[in-house]
Design a protein around this motif. Structure first.
Motif, mmCIF file in Angstrom:
data_model
loop_
_atom_site.group_PDB
_atom_site.id
_atom_site.type_symbol
_atom_site.label_atom_id
_atom_site.label_comp_id
_atom_site.label_asym_id
_atom_site.label_seq_id
_atom_site.Cartn_x
_atom_site.Cartn_y
_atom_site.Cartn_z
ATOM 1 N N UNK A 49 0.844 -1.198 0.000
ATOM 2 C CA UNK A 49 0.000 0.000 0.000
ATOM 3 C C UNK A 49 0.879 1.247 0.000
ATOM 4 N N UNK A 50 1.953 1.198 0.776
ATOM 5 C CA UNK A 50 2.851 2.358 0.857
ATOM 6 C C UNK A 50 3.455 2.687 -0.505
ATOM 7 N N UNK A 51 3.788 1.661 -1.285
ATOM 8 C CA UNK A 51 4.361 1.934 -2.606
ATOM 9 C C UNK A 51 3.333 2.619 -3.506
ATOM 10 N N UNK A 52 2.101 2.124 -3.459
ATOM 11 C CA UNK A 52 1.045 2.765 -4.254
ATOM 12 C C UNK A 52 0.867 4.223 -3.834
ATOM 13 N N UNK A 53 0.843 4.445 -2.536
ATOM 14 C CA UNK A 53 0.666 5.803 -2.010
ATOM 15 C C UNK A 53 1.827 6.687 -2.446
ATOM 16 N N UNK A 54 3.048 6.185 -2.312
ATOM 17 C CA UNK A 54 4.220 6.982 -2.673
ATOM 18 C C UNK A 54 4.200 7.331 -4.159
ATOM 19 N N UNK A 55 3.812 6.365 -4.982
ATOM 20 C CA UNK A 55 3.761 6.651 -6.425
ATOM 21 C C UNK A 55 2.688 7.703 -6.712
ATOM 22 N N UNK A 56 1.551 7.571 -6.072
ATOM 23 C CA UNK A 56 0.495 8.584 -6.261
ATOM 24 C C UNK A 56 0.975 9.965 -5.806
ATOM 25 N N UNK A 57 1.753 9.980 -4.749
ATOM 26 C CA UNK A 57 2.253 11.271 -4.242
ATOM 27 C C UNK A 57 3.157 11.943 -5.273
ATOM 28 N N UNK A 58 4.017 11.179 -5.911
ATOM 29 C CA UNK A 58 4.885 11.769 -6.933
ATOM 30 C C UNK A 58 4.083 12.226 -8.153
ATOM 31 N N UNK A 59 3.054 11.470 -8.503
ATOM 32 C CA UNK A 59 2.217 11.885 -9.631
ATOM 33 C C UNK A 59 1.496 13.184 -9.286
ATOM 34 N N UNK A 60 0.978 13.247 -8.072
ATOM 35 C CA UNK A 60 0.276 14.475 -7.670
ATOM 36 C C UNK A 60 1.241 15.666 -7.630
ATOM 37 N N UNK A 61 2.444 15.436 -7.140
ATOM 38 C CA UNK A 61 3.438 16.519 -7.105
ATOM 39 C C UNK A 61 3.762 16.992 -8.520
ATOM 40 N N UNK A 62 3.846 16.069 -9.441
ATOM 41 C CA UNK A 62 4.136 16.428 -10.843
ATOM 42 C C UNK A 62 2.996 17.273 -11.417
ATOM 43 N N UNK A 63 1.759 16.839 -11.146
ATOM 44 C CA UNK A 63 0.605 17.563 -11.706
ATOM 45 C C UNK A 63 0.436 18.932 -11.078
ATOM 46 N N UNK A 64 0.821 19.053 -9.824
ATOM 47 C CA UNK A 64 0.549 20.297 -9.099
ATOM 48 C C UNK A 64 1.828 21.058 -8.753
ATOM 49 N N UNK A 65 2.904 20.765 -9.457
ATOM 50 C CA UNK A 65 4.166 21.472 -9.166
ATOM 51 C C UNK A 65 3.978 22.979 -9.288
ATOM 52 N N UNK A 66 3.112 23.383 -10.215
ATOM 53 C CA UNK A 66 2.875 24.809 -10.410
ATOM 54 C C UNK A 66 2.174 25.473 -9.237
ATOM 55 N N UNK A 67 1.558 24.685 -8.376
ATOM 56 C CA UNK A 67 0.843 25.251 -7.237
ATOM 57 C C UNK A 67 1.724 25.330 -5.998
ATOM 58 N N UNK A 68 2.928 24.794 -6.092
ATOM 59 C CA UNK A 68 3.803 24.829 -4.918
ATOM 60 C C UNK A 68 4.151 26.279 -4.557
ATOM 61 N N UNK A 69 4.028 26.601 -3.295
ATOM 62 C CA UNK A 69 4.319 27.949 -2.821
ATOM 63 C C UNK A 69 5.409 27.873 -1.757
ATOM 64 N N UNK A 70 6.608 28.314 -2.079
ATOM 65 C CA UNK A 70 7.714 28.168 -1.124
ATOM 66 C C UNK A 70 7.537 28.992 0.145
ATOM 67 N N UNK A 71 6.586 29.929 0.126
ATOM 68 C CA UNK A 71 6.358 30.712 1.341
ATOM 69 C C UNK A 71 5.610 29.907 2.381
ATOM 70 N N UNK A 72 4.949 28.861 1.965
ATOM 71 C CA UNK A 72 4.102 28.095 2.885
ATOM 72 C C UNK A 72 4.792 26.852 3.429
ATOM 73 N N UNK A 73 5.707 26.275 2.661
ATOM 74 C CA UNK A 73 6.335 25.036 3.125
ATOM 75 C C UNK A 73 7.573 24.751 2.294
ATOM 76 N N UNK A 74 8.474 23.969 2.873
ATOM 77 C CA UNK A 74 9.595 23.470 2.084
ATOM 78 C C UNK A 74 9.053 22.443 1.092
ATOM 79 N N UNK A 75 9.850 22.130 0.088
ATOM 80 C CA UNK A 75 9.417 21.115 -0.874
ATOM 81 C C UNK A 75 9.201 19.786 -0.149
#
Lengths: 192, 215
Positions: A49-75
Protein backbone atom coordinates in the motif's frame (compact mmCIF):
# COMPACT_ATOMS: atom_id res chain seq x y z
CA UNK A 1 29.76 29.30 -11.52
CA UNK A 2 28.52 25.86 -12.27
CA UNK A 3 26.49 23.69 -9.97
CA UNK A 4 25.99 19.92 -10.30
CA UNK A 5 22.38 18.83 -10.56
CA UNK A 6 22.58 16.93 -7.29
CA UNK A 7 23.44 20.18 -5.51
CA UNK A 8 20.51 22.17 -6.89
CA UNK A 9 17.93 23.57 -4.47
CA UNK A 10 14.79 21.49 -3.95
CA UNK A 11 12.64 24.16 -5.61
CA UNK A 12 14.63 23.99 -8.82
CA UNK A 13 14.36 20.21 -9.01
CA UNK A 14 10.60 20.44 -8.44
CA UNK A 15 10.23 23.01 -11.20
CA UNK A 16 12.22 20.83 -13.58
CA UNK A 17 10.20 17.76 -12.60
CA UNK A 18 6.95 19.62 -13.24
CA UNK A 19 8.15 20.87 -16.59
CA UNK A 20 9.29 17.47 -17.81
CA UNK A 21 13.02 18.04 -17.70
CA UNK A 22 14.39 14.46 -17.83
CA UNK A 23 17.57 14.94 -15.79
CA UNK A 24 15.98 17.11 -13.14
CA UNK A 25 13.03 14.72 -12.86
CA UNK A 26 15.37 11.84 -12.09
CA UNK A 27 17.24 13.94 -9.55
CA UNK A 28 13.98 15.02 -7.92
CA UNK A 29 12.66 11.47 -7.52
CA UNK A 30 15.98 10.20 -6.20
CA UNK A 31 16.24 13.00 -3.67
CA UNK A 32 12.78 12.52 -2.19
CA UNK A 33 11.73 8.92 -2.78
CA UNK A 34 13.04 7.59 0.54
CA UNK A 35 11.32 10.34 2.50
CA UNK A 36 8.04 9.95 0.62
CA UNK A 37 8.08 6.18 0.96
CA UNK A 38 9.02 6.52 4.63
CA UNK A 39 5.95 8.67 5.38
CA UNK A 40 3.70 6.38 3.34
CA UNK A 41 5.02 3.30 5.13
CA UNK A 42 4.76 4.88 8.58
CA UNK A 43 1.07 5.66 8.08
CA UNK A 44 -0.08 2.87 5.79
CA UNK A 45 1.94 0.19 7.51
CA UNK A 46 1.76 -2.16 4.56
CA UNK A 47 4.72 -1.93 2.08
CA UNK A 48 2.53 -2.68 -0.92
CA UNK A 49 0.00 0.00 0.00
CA UNK A 50 2.85 2.36 0.86
CA UNK A 51 4.36 1.93 -2.61
CA UNK A 52 1.05 2.76 -4.25
CA UNK A 53 0.67 5.80 -2.01
CA UNK A 54 4.22 6.98 -2.67
CA UNK A 55 3.76 6.65 -6.43
CA UNK A 56 0.49 8.58 -6.26
CA UNK A 57 2.25 11.27 -4.24
CA UNK A 58 4.89 11.77 -6.93
CA UNK A 59 2.22 11.88 -9.63
CA UNK A 60 0.28 14.47 -7.67
CA UNK A 61 3.44 16.52 -7.10
CA UNK A 62 4.14 16.43 -10.84
CA UNK A 63 0.60 17.56 -11.71
CA UNK A 64 0.55 20.30 -9.10
CA UNK A 65 4.17 21.47 -9.17
CA UNK A 66 2.87 24.81 -10.41
CA UNK A 67 0.84 25.25 -7.24
CA UNK A 68 3.80 24.83 -4.92
CA UNK A 69 4.32 27.95 -2.82
CA UNK A 70 7.71 28.17 -1.12
CA UNK A 71 6.36 30.71 1.34
CA UNK A 72 4.10 28.09 2.88
CA UNK A 73 6.34 25.04 3.13
CA UNK A 74 9.60 23.47 2.08
CA UNK A 75 9.42 21.11 -0.87
CA UNK A 76 9.98 18.19 1.49
CA UNK A 77 7.23 19.41 3.80
CA UNK A 78 4.85 19.92 0.88
CA UNK A 79 5.54 16.43 -0.41
CA UNK A 80 5.13 15.05 3.09
CA UNK A 81 1.67 16.58 3.45
CA UNK A 82 0.63 15.24 0.04
CA UNK A 83 1.87 11.79 1.01
CA UNK A 84 0.24 11.86 4.43
CA UNK A 85 -3.13 12.85 2.98
CA UNK A 86 -2.98 10.10 0.37
CA UNK A 87 -1.89 7.58 2.99
CA UNK A 88 -4.75 8.61 5.27
CA UNK A 89 -7.19 8.23 2.37
CA UNK A 90 -5.82 4.74 1.81
CA UNK A 91 -5.95 4.01 5.53
CA UNK A 92 -9.64 4.90 5.70
CA UNK A 93 -10.24 1.62 3.93
CA UNK A 94 -8.48 0.03 6.87
CA UNK A 95 -9.53 1.82 10.08
CA UNK A 96 -6.75 3.24 12.20
CA UNK A 97 -7.63 0.80 14.99
CA UNK A 98 -4.73 -1.38 13.88
CA UNK A 99 -2.22 1.39 14.27
CA UNK A 100 0.30 1.34 17.06
CA UNK A 101 0.64 4.99 18.14
CA UNK A 102 3.31 4.14 20.72
CA UNK A 103 5.44 2.46 18.08
CA UNK A 104 4.94 5.36 15.71
CA UNK A 105 5.90 7.84 18.40
CA UNK A 106 9.02 5.84 19.23
CA UNK A 107 10.09 5.86 15.59
CA UNK A 108 9.65 9.64 15.44
CA UNK A 109 11.60 10.51 18.56
CA UNK A 110 14.20 7.75 18.29
CA UNK A 111 14.52 6.61 14.68
CA UNK A 112 16.38 3.41 13.88
CA UNK A 113 19.36 3.64 11.53
CA UNK A 114 18.11 3.73 7.97
CA UNK A 115 19.38 1.89 4.93
CA UNK A 116 20.18 5.31 3.56
CA UNK A 117 22.55 6.87 6.08
CA UNK A 118 23.01 9.99 4.04
CA UNK A 119 19.28 10.53 3.77
CA UNK A 120 18.82 9.96 7.45
CA UNK A 121 21.58 12.41 8.24
CA UNK A 122 19.93 15.10 6.17
CA UNK A 123 16.52 14.39 7.66
CA UNK A 124 17.90 14.33 11.18
CA UNK A 125 19.66 17.63 10.68
CA UNK A 126 16.50 19.28 9.42
CA UNK A 127 14.20 17.75 11.98
CA UNK A 128 16.49 17.44 14.97
CA UNK A 129 15.15 20.51 16.71
CA UNK A 130 11.55 19.41 16.41
CA UNK A 131 12.47 15.88 17.45
CA UNK A 132 14.01 17.23 20.63
CA UNK A 133 10.93 19.33 21.27
CA UNK A 134 8.62 16.34 20.78
CA UNK A 135 10.78 14.26 23.10
CA UNK A 136 10.45 16.93 25.79
CA UNK A 137 6.64 16.74 25.85
CA UNK A 138 4.72 14.71 28.40
CA UNK A 139 4.02 11.33 26.85
CA UNK A 140 0.25 11.79 26.65
CA UNK A 141 0.63 15.12 24.85
CA UNK A 142 3.17 13.74 22.41
CA UNK A 143 0.89 10.81 21.64
CA UNK A 144 -2.07 13.12 21.09
CA UNK A 145 -0.25 15.40 18.66
CA UNK A 146 1.19 12.43 16.74
CA UNK A 147 -2.22 10.80 16.49
CA UNK A 148 -3.61 14.08 15.15
CA UNK A 149 -0.77 15.20 12.90
CA UNK A 150 0.41 11.86 11.60
CA UNK A 151 -2.61 9.59 11.77
CA UNK A 152 -5.22 12.26 11.15
CA UNK A 153 -7.40 11.36 14.13
CA UNK A 154 -9.83 14.04 15.30
CA UNK A 155 -10.03 15.10 18.93
CA UNK A 156 -13.11 12.93 19.44
CA UNK A 157 -11.34 9.92 17.89
CA UNK A 158 -8.34 10.52 20.13
CA UNK A 159 -10.65 10.77 23.14
CA UNK A 160 -12.28 7.47 22.26
CA UNK A 161 -8.97 5.76 21.57
CA UNK A 162 -7.28 6.99 24.74
CA UNK A 163 -10.36 6.62 26.93
CA UNK A 164 -10.40 10.27 27.97
CA UNK A 165 -13.00 13.06 27.84
CA UNK A 166 -13.22 15.06 24.61
CA UNK A 167 -12.18 18.24 26.38
CA UNK A 168 -9.06 16.53 27.68
CA UNK A 169 -8.16 15.33 24.19
CA UNK A 170 -8.53 18.84 22.79
CA UNK A 171 -6.45 20.27 25.60
CA UNK A 172 -3.69 17.73 24.97
CA UNK A 173 -3.57 18.46 21.25
CA UNK A 174 -3.63 22.22 21.66
CA UNK A 175 -1.15 22.27 24.50
CA UNK A 176 1.21 19.93 22.68
CA UNK A 177 1.30 21.97 19.51
CA UNK A 178 1.75 25.24 21.37
CA UNK A 179 4.52 23.75 23.48
CA UNK A 180 6.24 22.38 20.38
CA UNK A 181 6.13 25.79 18.81
CA UNK A 182 7.41 27.48 21.96
CA UNK A 183 10.19 24.92 22.41
CA UNK A 184 11.27 25.36 18.79
CA UNK A 185 11.50 29.11 19.24
CA UNK A 186 13.56 28.72 22.40
CA UNK A 187 15.97 26.27 20.76
CA UNK A 188 16.30 28.45 17.68
CA UNK A 189 16.99 31.48 19.84
CA UNK A 190 19.73 29.60 21.67
CA UNK A 191 21.37 28.62 18.41
CA UNK A 192 21.13 32.10 16.90
CA UNK B 1 5.63 33.81 22.14
CA UNK B 2 2.99 35.58 20.08
CA UNK B 3 -0.46 34.00 20.44
CA UNK B 4 -2.33 35.95 17.80
CA UNK B 5 -4.51 38.82 18.96
CA UNK B 6 -6.04 36.81 21.80
CA UNK B 7 -9.56 36.81 20.38
CA UNK B 8 -9.25 33.14 19.47
CA UNK B 9 -8.07 31.94 22.86
CA UNK B 10 -9.47 28.45 23.36
CA UNK B 11 -10.47 28.13 19.72
CA UNK B 12 -9.23 25.25 17.60
CA UNK B 13 -6.28 26.81 15.80
CA UNK B 14 -4.23 23.74 16.68
CA UNK B 15 -6.81 21.40 15.17
CA UNK B 16 -6.95 23.51 12.02
CA UNK B 17 -3.16 23.51 11.78
CA UNK B 18 -3.12 19.74 12.21
CA UNK B 19 -5.88 19.28 9.62
CA UNK B 20 -8.33 17.60 12.01
CA UNK B 21 -10.79 20.44 12.70
CA UNK B 22 -14.38 19.74 11.77
CA UNK B 23 -16.31 22.11 9.51
CA UNK B 24 -18.12 23.78 12.40
CA UNK B 25 -14.92 24.57 14.28
CA UNK B 26 -13.25 25.77 11.11
CA UNK B 27 -16.13 28.09 10.25
CA UNK B 28 -15.97 29.59 13.72
CA UNK B 29 -12.54 31.05 13.12
CA UNK B 30 -12.43 31.71 9.39
CA UNK B 31 -14.19 35.06 9.53
CA UNK B 32 -11.85 36.25 12.24
CA UNK B 33 -8.75 35.05 10.41
CA UNK B 34 -9.73 37.01 7.32
CA UNK B 35 -9.49 40.25 9.22
CA UNK B 36 -6.71 39.45 11.70
CA UNK B 37 -3.11 39.25 10.43
CA UNK B 38 -1.84 38.36 13.93
CA UNK B 39 -3.99 35.25 14.13
CA UNK B 40 -3.17 34.33 10.54
CA UNK B 41 0.51 34.49 11.48
CA UNK B 42 -0.20 32.36 14.53
CA UNK B 43 -1.98 29.75 12.43
CA UNK B 44 0.82 29.79 9.85
CA UNK B 45 3.41 29.19 12.57
CA UNK B 46 1.39 26.35 14.08
CA UNK B 47 0.87 24.79 10.66
CA UNK B 48 4.61 24.91 10.07
CA UNK B 49 5.16 22.95 13.28
CA UNK B 50 2.37 20.49 12.48
CA UNK B 51 3.69 19.79 8.99
CA UNK B 52 7.20 19.48 10.42
CA UNK B 53 6.11 16.35 12.28
CA UNK B 54 6.19 14.52 8.96
CA UNK B 55 9.87 15.30 8.60
CA UNK B 56 10.56 13.26 11.72
CA UNK B 57 9.59 10.08 9.95
CA UNK B 58 12.70 8.04 9.15
CA UNK B 59 13.27 7.66 5.42
CA UNK B 60 12.79 4.20 3.96
CA UNK B 61 14.06 2.90 0.65
CA UNK B 62 11.21 2.02 -1.70
CA UNK B 63 11.19 -1.26 -3.62
CA UNK B 64 13.52 -1.75 -6.56
CA UNK B 65 12.13 -0.17 -9.71
CA UNK B 66 10.10 2.48 -7.90
CA UNK B 67 11.97 5.36 -9.52
CA UNK B 68 11.44 3.94 -13.00
CA UNK B 69 7.75 3.40 -12.39
CA UNK B 70 7.26 6.98 -11.22
CA UNK B 71 9.16 8.41 -14.17
CA UNK B 72 7.29 6.22 -16.64
CA UNK B 73 4.06 7.89 -15.53
CA UNK B 74 5.26 11.44 -15.08
CA UNK B 75 7.85 11.78 -17.82
CA UNK B 76 6.41 9.85 -20.76
CA UNK B 77 8.58 9.52 -23.87
CA UNK B 78 9.24 11.06 -26.25
CA UNK B 79 10.28 13.89 -23.96
CA UNK B 80 11.88 15.94 -26.72
CA UNK B 81 8.61 16.85 -28.39
CA UNK B 82 6.76 18.21 -25.37
CA UNK B 83 4.85 21.38 -26.06
CA UNK B 84 6.69 24.07 -24.26
CA UNK B 85 4.74 27.29 -24.42
CA UNK B 86 1.52 26.16 -22.77
CA UNK B 87 3.62 24.85 -19.89
CA UNK B 88 5.41 28.16 -19.79
CA UNK B 89 2.20 29.97 -18.99
CA UNK B 90 1.54 27.59 -16.12
CA UNK B 91 5.08 27.96 -14.90
CA UNK B 92 4.83 31.71 -15.05
CA UNK B 93 1.80 31.63 -12.81
CA UNK B 94 3.25 29.05 -10.52
CA UNK B 95 4.87 31.03 -7.79
CA UNK B 96 4.92 34.70 -7.01
CA UNK B 97 8.24 36.44 -7.14
CA UNK B 98 8.92 39.61 -5.26
CA UNK B 99 10.99 42.19 -7.00
CA UNK B 100 12.38 45.49 -5.87
CA UNK B 101 13.38 48.50 -7.90
CA UNK B 102 16.95 48.52 -9.04
CA UNK B 103 17.43 44.79 -8.77
CA UNK B 104 19.40 43.11 -11.44
CA UNK B 105 20.07 39.57 -12.39
CA UNK B 106 23.79 39.57 -12.61
CA UNK B 107 26.47 37.00 -12.98
CA UNK B 108 28.41 35.12 -15.51
CA UNK B 109 26.56 32.30 -17.18
CA UNK B 110 28.56 29.97 -19.34
CA UNK B 111 27.70 29.20 -22.94
CA UNK B 112 25.00 26.60 -23.52
CA UNK B 113 26.07 23.00 -23.13
CA UNK B 114 25.06 20.22 -25.51
CA UNK B 115 21.45 19.21 -25.13
CA UNK B 116 20.66 16.59 -22.57
CA UNK B 117 23.83 16.63 -20.53
CA UNK B 118 22.20 18.41 -17.64
CA UNK B 119 24.43 21.50 -17.60
CA UNK B 120 23.27 23.92 -14.96
CA UNK B 121 24.65 27.33 -14.20
CA UNK B 122 23.87 29.55 -11.26
CA UNK B 123 24.34 33.25 -10.70
CA UNK B 124 23.80 35.52 -7.78
CA UNK B 125 20.79 37.78 -7.96
CA UNK B 126 21.94 41.23 -6.96
CA UNK B 127 20.42 44.56 -6.08
CA UNK B 128 23.26 46.99 -6.42
CA UNK B 129 26.03 45.42 -4.41
CA UNK B 130 23.72 43.16 -2.44
CA UNK B 131 23.00 39.53 -3.23
CA UNK B 132 19.27 39.09 -2.84
CA UNK B 133 18.66 35.69 -4.37
CA UNK B 134 19.75 33.25 -7.00
CA UNK B 135 19.27 32.65 -10.70
CA UNK B 136 19.54 29.19 -12.20
CA UNK B 137 19.84 28.53 -15.91
CA UNK B 138 19.35 24.97 -17.14
CA UNK B 139 20.86 24.46 -20.56
CA UNK B 140 19.09 21.58 -22.26
CA UNK B 141 17.34 21.05 -25.53
CA UNK B 142 14.56 22.60 -23.44
CA UNK B 143 16.35 25.42 -21.65
CA UNK B 144 14.68 27.16 -18.77
CA UNK B 145 15.48 29.50 -15.94
CA UNK B 146 14.45 29.98 -12.36
CA UNK B 147 14.66 32.95 -10.03
CA UNK B 148 14.62 32.97 -6.27
CA UNK B 149 14.21 36.21 -4.38
CA UNK B 150 14.45 36.66 -0.65
CA UNK B 151 13.02 40.16 -0.15
CA UNK B 152 10.94 42.66 -2.10
CA UNK B 153 7.73 44.65 -2.37
CA UNK B 154 4.19 43.31 -2.29
CA UNK B 155 1.37 43.20 -4.80
CA UNK B 156 3.09 43.95 -8.09
CA UNK B 157 2.51 42.45 -11.51
CA UNK B 158 5.70 42.02 -13.49
CA UNK B 159 6.53 40.79 -16.95
CA UNK B 160 9.70 38.85 -17.60
CA UNK B 161 11.35 39.47 -20.92
CA UNK B 162 14.51 37.91 -22.33
CA UNK B 163 16.62 39.53 -25.00
CA UNK B 164 18.69 37.51 -27.45
CA UNK B 165 22.08 38.29 -28.92
CA UNK B 166 20.23 39.14 -32.12
CA UNK B 167 18.18 41.78 -30.32
CA UNK B 168 14.99 39.73 -30.37
CA UNK B 169 12.78 40.27 -27.31
CA UNK B 170 10.54 37.50 -26.00
CA UNK B 171 8.17 37.71 -23.06
CA UNK B 172 8.47 34.48 -21.10
CA UNK B 173 5.86 35.13 -18.45
CA UNK B 174 3.71 37.59 -16.53
CA UNK B 175 3.18 36.96 -12.89
CA UNK B 176 1.75 38.41 -9.73
CA UNK B 177 4.06 39.35 -6.88
CA UNK B 178 2.20 38.77 -3.65
CA UNK B 179 4.83 38.78 -0.96
CA UNK B 180 8.37 39.73 -0.18
CA UNK B 181 9.98 36.58 -1.47
CA UNK B 182 9.30 33.77 -3.82
CA UNK B 183 10.36 31.49 -6.56
CA UNK B 184 9.49 31.43 -10.23
CA UNK B 185 10.53 29.35 -13.22
CA UNK B 186 9.84 29.34 -16.95
CA UNK B 187 11.07 27.68 -20.08
CA UNK B 188 13.15 29.69 -22.54
CA UNK B 189 13.06 29.68 -26.33
CA UNK B 190 15.43 26.95 -27.48
CA UNK B 191 16.62 29.02 -30.45
CA UNK B 192 17.43 32.13 -28.47
CA UNK B 193 20.91 32.81 -27.13
CA UNK B 194 19.97 34.94 -24.16
CA UNK B 195 22.09 38.00 -23.51
CA UNK B 196 19.78 39.80 -21.14
CA UNK B 197 16.74 39.24 -18.98
CA UNK B 198 14.59 42.07 -17.72
CA UNK B 199 11.55 42.48 -15.56
CA UNK B 200 9.01 45.10 -16.53
CA UNK B 201 6.34 46.88 -14.53
CA UNK B 202 2.94 47.67 -16.05
CA UNK B 203 3.62 50.50 -18.47
CA UNK B 204 6.92 49.03 -19.50
CA UNK B 205 9.34 50.53 -17.00
CA UNK B 206 12.26 48.21 -16.36
CA UNK B 207 12.16 47.03 -12.76
CA UNK B 208 15.22 44.80 -12.94
CA UNK B 209 17.61 43.58 -15.56
CA UNK B 210 20.16 40.86 -16.00
CA UNK B 211 23.07 40.96 -18.32
CA UNK B 212 24.17 37.49 -19.32
CA UNK B 213 27.85 37.62 -20.10
CA UNK B 214 29.06 35.48 -23.01
CA UNK B 215 30.88 32.31 -21.98
Amino acid sequence: MGLPIQDLPDEVLLAGYGQGDPELAVAFVRRFQARVFGVALAIAGNPSVAEDVAQQAFVRAWRHAGAYDPRRASVGGWLGVITRNLALDAARVRPAAGLDPSGLLERLVDPAPAADPEGLLVAAEAAGTLREALRSLPREQATAVVLAGMVGLSASQIAEREGIPLGTAKTRVRTALRRLRAELEVQRAHRA
Amino acid sequence: MPEGCGALAGEPLAEIALGIADAQDRAAVVAHLESCPACRDELRAMTEVADGLLELVPPAEPPVGFEERVLAVTQPAPRTVRRRWPRLVAAAAMVAVALAGGWALAGRLSSPAPAGNGAVETAALRAGNRTVGQVVLVEHAHPWMSLRLDAGPHDVTVRCQVVGNDGRKVTVGTFWVADGRGYWAATLPADLSVSKAQLLLPGGRVLAAATILPG
